[in-house]
Design a protein around this motif. Structure first.
Motif, PDB file in Angstrom:
ATOM      1  N   HIS A  16     -48.095  42.283  11.101  1.00 37.46           N
ATOM      2  CA  HIS A  16     -48.301  43.148   9.862  1.00 37.46           C
ATOM      3  C   HIS A  16     -49.004  42.993   8.733  1.00 37.46           C
ATOM      4  CE1 HIS A  16     -44.262  44.884  11.494  1.00 37.46           C
ATOM      5  NE2 HIS A  16     -43.913  43.642  11.554  1.00 37.46           N
ATOM      6  N   ASP A  17     -50.138  42.264   9.193  1.00 38.09           N
ATOM      7  CA  ASP A  17     -51.402  41.678   8.535  1.00 38.09           C
ATOM      8  C   ASP A  17     -52.489  42.887   8.924  1.00 38.09           C
ATOM      9  OD1 ASP A  17     -53.355  40.935   6.729  1.00 38.09           O
ATOM     10  OD2 ASP A  17     -52.890  39.053   7.287  1.00 38.09           O
ATOM     11  N   TYR A  18     -52.327  44.014   8.602  1.00 31.73           N
ATOM     12  CA  TYR A  18     -53.238  45.121   9.262  1.00 31.73           C
ATOM     13  C   TYR A  18     -54.693  45.018   8.878  1.00 31.73           C
ATOM     14  CZ  TYR A  18     -48.448  46.884  10.340  1.00 31.73           C
ATOM     15  OH  TYR A  18     -47.256  46.947  10.348  1.00 31.73           O
ATOM     16  N   ASP A  19     -55.022  44.530   7.598  1.00 29.16           N
ATOM     17  CA  ASP A  19     -56.496  44.406   7.073  1.00 29.16           C
ATOM     18  C   ASP A  19     -57.096  43.373   7.828  1.00 29.16           C
ATOM     19  OD1 ASP A  19     -57.061  46.154   5.150  1.00 29.16           O
ATOM     20  OD2 ASP A  19     -55.554  45.026   3.658  1.00 29.16           O
ATOM     21  N   ARG A  20     -56.365  42.148   8.109  1.00 26.49           N
ATOM     22  CA  ARG A  20     -57.030  41.080   9.152  1.00 26.49           C
ATOM     23  C   ARG A  20     -57.176  41.608  10.356  1.00 26.49           C
ATOM     24  NH1 ARG A  20     -54.351  35.784   6.680  1.00 26.49           N
ATOM     25  NH2 ARG A  20     -55.924  35.345   5.223  1.00 26.49           N
ATOM     26  N   ALA A  21     -56.009  42.229  10.871  1.00 24.43           N
ATOM     27  CA  ALA A  21     -56.085  42.682  12.417  1.00 24.43           C
ATOM     28  C   ALA A  21     -57.399  43.591  12.460  1.00 24.43           C
ATOM     29  CB  ALA A  21     -54.583  43.558  12.515  1.00 24.43           C
ATOM     30  N   LYS A  22     -57.271  44.592  11.666  1.00 26.12           N
ATOM     31  CA  LYS A  22     -58.589  45.564  11.760  1.00 26.12           C
ATOM     32  C   LYS A  22     -59.925  44.643  11.796  1.00 26.12           C
ATOM     33  CE  LYS A  22     -60.616  49.219   8.792  1.00 26.12           C
ATOM     34  NZ  LYS A  22     -62.114  48.375   8.784  1.00 26.12           N
ATOM     35  N   SER A  23     -60.252  43.805  10.814  1.00 22.45           N
ATOM     36  CA  SER A  23     -61.279  42.909  10.849  1.00 22.45           C
ATOM     37  C   SER A  23     -61.499  42.244  12.157  1.00 22.45           C
ATOM     38  CB  SER A  23     -61.078  42.130   9.760  1.00 22.45           C
ATOM     39  OG  SER A  23     -62.216  40.853   9.864  1.00 22.45           O
ATOM     40  N   TYR A  24     -60.449  41.495  12.477  1.00 23.97           N
ATOM     41  CA  TYR A  24     -60.809  40.832  14.190  1.00 23.97           C
ATOM     42  C   TYR A  24     -60.998  41.884  15.293  1.00 23.97           C
ATOM     43  CZ  TYR A  24     -59.341  36.276  12.334  1.00 23.97           C
ATOM     44  OH  TYR A  24     -59.102  35.257  11.272  1.00 23.97           O
ATOM     45  N   TYR A  25     -60.310  43.108  15.330  1.00 24.42           N
ATOM     46  CA  TYR A  25     -60.604  43.995  16.261  1.00 24.42           C
ATOM     47  C   TYR A  25     -62.033  44.558  16.069  1.00 24.42           C
ATOM     48  CZ  TYR A  25     -55.609  44.539  17.629  1.00 24.42           C
ATOM     49  OH  TYR A  25     -54.470  44.240  17.931  1.00 24.42           O
ATOM     50  N   GLU A  26     -62.632  44.591  15.016  1.00 22.33           N
ATOM     51  CA  GLU A  26     -64.007  45.034  14.775  1.00 22.33           C
ATOM     52  C   GLU A  26     -64.714  44.147  15.449  1.00 22.33           C
ATOM     53  OE1 GLU A  26     -63.315  47.810  10.836  1.00 22.33           O
ATOM     54  OE2 GLU A  26     -63.844  45.766  10.622  1.00 22.33           O
ATOM     55  N   ARG A  27     -64.520  42.662  15.106  1.00 22.69           N
ATOM     56  CA  ARG A  27     -65.420  41.627  15.656  1.00 22.69           C
ATOM     57  C   ARG A  27     -65.098  41.473  17.327  1.00 22.69           C
ATOM     58  NH1 ARG A  27     -64.162  36.769  11.899  1.00 22.69           N
ATOM     59  NH2 ARG A  27     -62.960  37.975  10.521  1.00 22.69           N
TER      60      ARG A  27
END
Length: 183
Positions: A125-136
């Motif tokens: 549920h750490d959506y900001d970090r998840a978003k960042s990793y998916y973008e990379r």
């Protein structure tokens, strides 16, 4: 091979690969076990035994083999990724994220690593970090539909509905392209 080189771990490894290529998983596993009897420092044997166990649905056994391989080859990104994938399947995302970070020093520049970090953080549920990793992950592999789906989900959970719709559309397009190539 066995008869000509009974104490050669290389011969047994070649025989294991042959059995695997011919779809004889049990025979391949027995050969890899023989490799380890002859040379217990062969990380590749643990890698292969883990893969065979995973194919048979034995996730815990696969993890155990891969972890033994990591003890011998702690810098193996492939083994680390396999352990993390299996841990995510088991529902232990924090352990998966920890496993991905261990022993590597710097972040590797490979899409699957970033994708799995995104998956782990999404499940935590750490959506900001998840978003960042998916973008990379997408920056490294713009055709990876799974990363777009993860990014869609993270954006949705963050309340960024317009971004989520955009990523969902790309996901659908990539999946349609995959289906068209397959048919």
């Amino acid at each position: 091979l066995r008869e000509a080189y009974p104490v050669s771990d290389e011969a047994w490894a070649s025989l294991a690969a042959l059995h695997k290529d011919q779809g004889r998983a049990t025979a391949a596993a027995k050969c890899w076990e023989q490799v380890l009897l002859l040379n217990p420092r062969r990380a590749d044997a643990y890698h292969e035994l883990g893969g065979l166990a995973r194919e048979q649905g034995q996730v815990e056994q696969a993890i155990a083999y891969w972890r033994k391989g990591l003890q011998l080859a702690p810098q193996s990104l492939d083994l680390r990724i396999r352990v993390a994938q299996a841990l995510l399947v088991q529902g232990t995302p924090q352990e998966a994220v920890t496993q991905l970070r261990q022993g590597l020093g710097a972040e590797p520049k490979v899409g699957p690593w970033y994708y799995l970090m995104g998956e782990g953080h999404l499940k935590l549920h750490d959506y900001d970090r998840a978003k960042s990793y998916y973008e990379r992950a997408i920056a490294l592999d713009p055709k990876d539909a799974s990363s777009y789906y993860g990014l869609f989900t993270a954006c949705l959970r963050l309340g960024k509905e317009d971004d989520a719709k955009k990523h969902a559309a790309v996901f659908r397009t990539l999946k349609d392209e995959e289906r068209n190539r397959a048919s």
